[in-house]
Design a protein around this motif. Sequence first.
Motif, PDB file in Angstrom:
ATOM      1  N   ASP A  14       1.330   2.104  -5.654  1.00 15.70           N
ATOM      2  CA  ASP A  14       0.614   2.525  -4.106  1.00 15.70           C
ATOM      3  C   ASP A  14      -0.455   2.951  -5.097  1.00 15.70           C
ATOM      4  O   ASP A  14      -0.689   4.925  -4.903  1.00 15.70           O
ATOM      5  N   ARG A  15      -1.661   2.080  -5.463  1.00 15.15           N
ATOM      6  CA  ARG A  15      -2.764   2.785  -5.348  1.00 15.15           C
ATOM      7  C   ARG A  15      -3.513   3.229  -4.447  1.00 15.15           C
ATOM      8  O   ARG A  15      -4.487   3.536  -4.512  1.00 15.15           O
ATOM      9  N   GLN A  16      -3.887   2.687  -3.420  1.00 14.98           N
ATOM     10  CA  GLN A  16      -4.625   2.415  -1.736  1.00 14.98           C
ATOM     11  C   GLN A  16      -3.983   4.012  -1.745  1.00 14.98           C
ATOM     12  O   GLN A  16      -5.303   4.513  -1.226  1.00 14.98           O
ATOM     13  N   GLU A  74     -13.870   2.150   4.802  1.00 14.99           N
ATOM     14  CA  GLU A  74     -13.338   2.475   4.034  1.00 14.99           C
ATOM     15  C   GLU A  74     -12.124   2.724   3.304  1.00 14.99           C
ATOM     16  O   GLU A  74     -11.119   2.175   2.839  1.00 14.99           O
ATOM     17  N   HIS A  88      -9.356   0.424   5.846  1.00 17.03           N
ATOM     18  CA  HIS A  88      -9.282  -0.761   4.936  1.00 17.03           C
ATOM     19  C   HIS A  88      -8.656  -0.264   3.710  1.00 17.03           C
ATOM     20  O   HIS A  88      -7.247  -1.067   3.457  1.00 17.03           O
ATOM     21  N   ARG A  89      -9.038   0.569   3.138  1.00 20.40           N
ATOM     22  CA  ARG A  89      -7.589   1.201   1.990  1.00 20.40           C
ATOM     23  C   ARG A  89      -6.090   1.735   2.873  1.00 20.40           C
ATOM     24  O   ARG A  89      -4.704   1.170   2.375  1.00 20.40           O
ATOM     25  N   CYS A  90      -5.872   1.679   4.455  1.00 20.22           N
ATOM     26  CA  CYS A  90      -5.248   1.756   4.838  1.00 20.22           C
ATOM     27  C   CYS A  90      -4.776   0.587   5.448  1.00 20.22           C
ATOM     28  O   CYS A  90      -3.288   0.340   5.434  1.00 20.22           O
ATOM     29  N   LEU A 139      -5.114  -2.470   3.367  1.00 20.95           N
ATOM     30  CA  LEU A 139      -4.310  -2.739   1.789  1.00 20.95           C
ATOM     31  C   LEU A 139      -3.208  -2.172   1.538  1.00 20.95           C
ATOM     32  O   LEU A 139      -1.951  -3.040   1.402  1.00 20.95           O
ATOM     33  N   SER A 140      -2.790  -1.064   1.708  1.00 24.82           N
ATOM     34  CA  SER A 140      -1.538  -0.424   1.297  1.00 24.82           C
ATOM     35  C   SER A 140      -0.569  -1.153   2.345  1.00 24.82           C
ATOM     36  O   SER A 140       0.144  -0.542   1.794  1.00 24.82           O
ATOM     37  N   GLU A 160       0.138  -4.590   1.312  1.00 24.77           N
ATOM     38  CA  GLU A 160       0.464  -4.856   0.082  1.00 24.77           C
ATOM     39  C   GLU A 160       1.841  -3.994   0.032  1.00 24.77           C
ATOM     40  O   GLU A 160       2.983  -4.517  -1.113  1.00 24.77           O
TER      41      GLU A 160
END
Length: 743
Positions: A636-638, A711, A714-716, A718-719, A722
């Motif tokens: 998990d890169r996010q 931001e 959005h990252r949360c 997306l994580s 995915e």
Amino acid sequence: MAGPTAMRLSSVLALLQPALPLILGLSLGCSLSLLRVSWIQGEGEDPCVLAVGEPGGPQNLDSGTQLDQSDEDFKPRIVPYYRDPNKPYKKVLRTRYIQTELGSRERLLVAVLTSRATLSTLAVAVNRTVAHHFPRLLYFTGQRGARTPAGMQDDTYVQAPRLAALAGHLSINQDLYLGRTEEFIGAGEQARYCHGGFGYLLSRSLLLRLWPHLDGCRGDILSARPDEWLGRCLIDSLGIGCVSQHQGQQYRSFELAKNRDPEKEGSSAFLSAFAVHPVSEGTLMYRLHKRFSALELERTYSEIEQLQAQIRNLTVLTPEGEAGLSWPIGLPAPFTPHSRFEVLGWDYFTEQHTFSCADGAPKCPLQGASRADVGDAVETALEQLNRRYQPRLRFQKQRLLNGYRRFDPARGMEYTLDLLLEAVTQRGHRRALARRVSLLRPLSRVEILPMPYVTEATRVQLVLPLLVAEAAAAPAFLEAFAAGVLEPREHALLTLLLVYGPREGGRGAPDPFLGVKAAAAELERRYPGTRLAWLAVRAEAPSQVRLLDVVSKKHPVDTLFFLATVWTRPGPEVLNRCRMNAISGWQAFFPVHFQEFSPALAPQRSPQGPPGAGPDPPSPPGAEPARGAPLGGRFDRQASAEGCFYNADYLAARARLAGELAGQEEEEALEGLEVMDVFLRFSGLHLFRAVEPGLVQKFSVRDCSPRLSEELYHRCRLSTLEGLGARAQLAVALFEQEQANST
């Protein structure tokens, strides 16, 4: 009778004819093997063993004893591991490099004799020209005439690569005193010492023999020159003088005349010298280094051209012929992808912008190291074009039309440039041309970056912020902490940061963290001597930075923090990599954990799939199919909530944030920043992000707080999305859902 017999024989031979080569080969092989065994087991005497046992050898022993002695050094000594059950367990601390654990010594140690007057000039010049070539470089300072054995003086320029190659051809087990020989005044012809101005080599065995005699030499020998004093001590005590040649290797030196320009010196003695003396000033040292570096570069280019010519000639004899010749000659061929997921992409750029940005933006300015890299590639292309076509044509760059580059792990950085050039002929005619050129910056020798030394003995302070919504998952974290940290007795502590809401945990209200506190008390009872600290804070909109501010104030500045989440599963390997990758004043480490997919979309796999089944989704490294097949997942890169850093580095970054942002602007920034963002924007440290196979997190439905910045939200999201499953699994789920809806 003869007729039927001949017919049967011919039919048998016809049947055996295809197998006759195999039978003949087996017979011949067995015969040769029997002959070889008879030769090996013969009672002849080994001439090599007899040569060792001759009176001229080191010892006149029988051949059997000599053979055993010669083989003894090459037999590994296996020390069996034994742990006394009556003694407490003690963790073994491993060294940073394996050569330290094996007791390996460096091949060459260089000692430089300097003085306080020249320490800031000539000694600095020596350090800048040779220090990166030698593993150990020591400086000795003292008064004039000090009797300190030293390898070279600070007014000596040493061609370090040549000296290192010379030392690699010499044996350290033999007594060696090698350098430029000089005669003692009034002594015999055989009594010589090595001139200290040109440097000299002393073997370790000779120094060990000389050590007991040094005190006697200090009282008996009077000399104003350290090199002459050392030579007299060696001759008087051990009878060993200086030599300029040993084992076919010659120590070559050159005496530089006063006011001589190194650029104009072209004698063979100068070009092949290991050491040049005297060097009167630091500027002359740098000029000598520039000249010898240019000579080594020319020699390297010449050797490359010769090797390329040999490869080109030999390629004709290969089955592929010239078609199998890769460009550039002598370097590995480009990487060949085996699937579409392995295709290496090209990054497009111009002279002002790049269209492959780290933050995912479609276009960003070309600046910093990337801009210098592109400029160097364009200049190199123009230089190569002029070298190939001069004097007929001379090219001048007008502008870069298009640029492409990609990193090939087998070769290096590849470039494709579309250049708009102006071609000028010998008669002065000019014409604009557009040409495409390809360049390659090959991978050179791999070197270890100079990094501060860290050990695995540092205590790690784990910090676990807990929201009320995460309280139910906390007991599972505590059990994993007990199994991975307390059971193996890792040098680590845990602090629980209990975050209450504005209306939670008040008077008369139930404590939402009562179960967490009970689980922590149970661990303290199970493991005597263990104390799990917890802090309670109340926050309406908690942010990671504000919560860490509370913990940071209660710990010393040299504390190594491991910021964890309730889904983190720490273990010995994870903690060791935290210690090794987080370096105080240098680097902060934020690992990338492995996130398992949803069990509903990625069911557990059998150890061996059915025949013809496609590849499974990726699994975390170290999975054991025998225990039940693990779920698939991804790194998990996010997510960036886990990190390792020192308290002093965090306080410095936090102070810089407060200095650049003040008042309401700081409060708004803290809402949209994580700890990794603080280090990235307000710290000069290296920020190290790498996958951590030891951090494996189970799938769980995680809510993203609407109070997060745009931001972070959005990252949360997306994580979370995915982490549901692989694209193939999601496609199958959608297909099954559509099939169910259609029926």
